[in-house]
Design an enzyme around this catalytic site. Structure first.
Site, mmCIF file in Angstrom:
data_model
loop_
_atom_site.group_PDB
_atom_site.id
_atom_site.type_symbol
_atom_site.label_atom_id
_atom_site.label_comp_id
_atom_site.label_asym_id
_atom_site.label_seq_id
_atom_site.Cartn_x
_atom_site.Cartn_y
_atom_site.Cartn_z
ATOM 1 N NE ARG A 158 -0.437 -1.867 -8.615
ATOM 2 C CZ ARG A 158 -0.861 -0.737 -8.083
ATOM 3 N NH1 ARG A 158 -0.295 -0.268 -6.980
ATOM 4 N NH2 ARG A 158 -1.865 -0.060 -8.632
ATOM 5 N NE ARG A 179 5.534 -2.649 -0.472
ATOM 6 C CZ ARG A 179 5.460 -1.436 -1.017
ATOM 7 N NH1 ARG A 179 5.254 -1.321 -2.310
ATOM 8 N NH2 ARG A 179 5.600 -0.351 -0.286
ATOM 9 C CD GLU A 198 -0.897 4.802 -1.899
ATOM 10 O OE1 GLU A 198 -2.020 4.661 -2.414
ATOM 11 O OE2 GLU A 198 0.073 4.074 -2.167
ATOM 12 C CB SER A 244 -2.777 7.461 -5.755
ATOM 13 O OG SER A 244 -1.788 7.080 -4.822
ATOM 14 N NE ARG A 298 -1.093 -0.999 0.607
ATOM 15 C CZ ARG A 298 0.022 -0.406 0.212
ATOM 16 N NH1 ARG A 298 0.113 0.901 0.178
ATOM 17 N NH2 ARG A 298 1.053 -1.128 -0.172
#
Length: 425
Positions: free
Chosen positions: A258, A273, A347, A350, A388
């Site tokens: 990403r 991140r 987070e 998801s 993460r």
């Protein structure tokens, strides 16, 4: 993608979905283009009908009438040929608008603008209580010699990571544990590629709209996916499955990429991140039933919670509001895991249910028990994403002497070790 017939018959519901999901789309423009395309197709069909009727008259026409009929046939052929680019262009323009139409959220979804409006449903686990000053993820890694952020940045730029020694083994252990956990629950393990064609990102719903987040390999017309959901969703593209083949359930392990465009200055420290990571993704393709879809949603969520519980990590469950759930989703929950150094939840998972929105884009169809073709329903949820997850894992399980306790579920993947690292305090 929504069914065009549904859009025509339910414009108010679609407009409301556009509004609450903050999608930049003028439904009036789409409906007008639809009407224009219908009129153009009717015109083409009328000309084709006339040309066919004209061709049947030619053999029976008198010598005096035949030249005019032949010429009329030629004229109609030229007119139809001239209309072909206009028809293709109109169809493509309408499809591009249809790709932007969001799915209708379930009535239970809270209306909101962004993640600030998400609703906490519950908290699970006990927050750690330290009798010493805890270190953050970077301090733990650096004191143990488990990372080298400076050197990897010279190789790959900022937001890269390099794990060494036991931290590298811990990352692999977490990924293998998640794969085994899901396999034991009937999910087929997949080791899949992150290299995909553009249409796979259209099929999954990431395009149009998320282009800036994706790395592109221009010379090969390939892109790097940010989740295994993208390639898995297109594995059966255009196929017609049998009812007996459903559900299809996968645990896909892949690299993920990403660009994180637009996130400069946010969460840049350590492992939070990064641009490249590893991820285990849950993916389900099931029959076209909301009841069945919601059943699988609960299962995917339970799997993710089971993994966090096995890792002995405190977390909370959030229901995403309309503005933070993505265009294609009818229901979405986030799991956020406790990060002691920040005294906040972050987070890590998801869980998403998309109805047939994704399947219509991908052509994922099956024949139901009556033999009728249906678009399947799709769901996805994180199994685990590393590095993460290592942030809460290292921080929550750190000990006074600087070592890190290994949760019992991970010990078989680390040669039975109960503790990682050497005393450094």
């Amino acid at each position: 993608m929504l069914d065009l017939k549904f859009i025509r018959e339910n414009p108010d519901a679609v407009r409301e979905a556009i509004r609450v999901k903050n999608v930049a789309l003028n439904l009036g423009d789409l409906l007008q283009r639809d009407r224009d395309l219908v009129a153009l197709k009717q015109r083409v069909e009328a000309m084709q009908t006339e040309r066919n009727a004209n061709a049947k008259l030619v053999p029976r026409a008198s010598p005096e009438e035949r030249p005019a009929l032949i010429q009329r046939g030629k004229d109609l052929g030229e007119e139809l040929k001239a209309l072909e680019p206009e028809l293709r262009g109109a169809e493509d323009a309408l499809r591009q608008l249809l790709l932007r139409v969001p799915n209708i959220p379930l009535p239970s979804v809270p209306v909101g603008k962004d993640d600030e409006d998400n609703v906490e449903l519950r908290r699970e686990g006990t927050l750690p209580s330290f009798d010493f000053t805890p270190l953050d993820q970077v301090e733990i890694l650096e004191k143990q010699g488990w990372a080298d952020f400076e050197r990897v940045a010279r190789v790959s730029g900022s937001r890269s990571y390099l794990l060494k020694g036991e931290a590298a083994l811990l990352e692999m252990a977490v990924l293998m544990f998640a794969m085994d956990f899901l396999a034991q629950r009937g999910f087929t393990p997949l080791s899949t590629t992150a290299l995909v064609r553009r249409e796979t990102l259209v099929n999954s719903g990431h395009f149009p709209g998320d282009e800036e987040s994706v790395y592109k390999l221009g010379d090969d017309d390939l892109l790097l996916a940010g989740t295994a959901e993208v390639p898995i969703n297109s594995l059966y593209a255009g196929e017609q499955l049998s009812y007996e083949q459903l559900p299809l359930t996968f645990a896909g392990l892949s690299a993920a990429f990403r660009r994180e465009a637009g996130s400069a200055g946010r969460d840049v420290r350590g492992l939070i991140r990064v641009h490249e990571f590893r991820k285990v993704e849950q993916y389900v393709l099931c029959e076209a039933s909301q009841e069945e879809g919601l059943k699988w949603f609960d299962k995917l969520l339970a799997n993710a919670e089971g993994i966090l519980q096995a890792l002995e990590l405190p977390y909370r469950v959030l229901q995403n509001c309309t503005g933070d759930m993505g265009a294609g989703k009818v229901l979405m929950y986030d799991l956020e895991t406790w990060v002691p150094s920040e005294a906040k939840y972050r987070e890590t998972h998801s869980c998403s249910y998309l109805g047939d929105w994704q399947a219509r884009r991908t052509g994922l169809r099956y024949r139901d028990e009556a033999g009728k073709l249906q678009y399947a329903h799709t769901l996805n949820n994180t199994g685990i994403a590393s590095p993460r997850i290592l942030v809460p894992l290292l921080e929550n399980h750190q000990q006074r002497d600087g070592t890190v306790r290994v949760p019992a579920a991970l010990r078989p993947y680390l040669g039975g070790r109960a503790v990682l690292g050497q005393p450094v305090r």
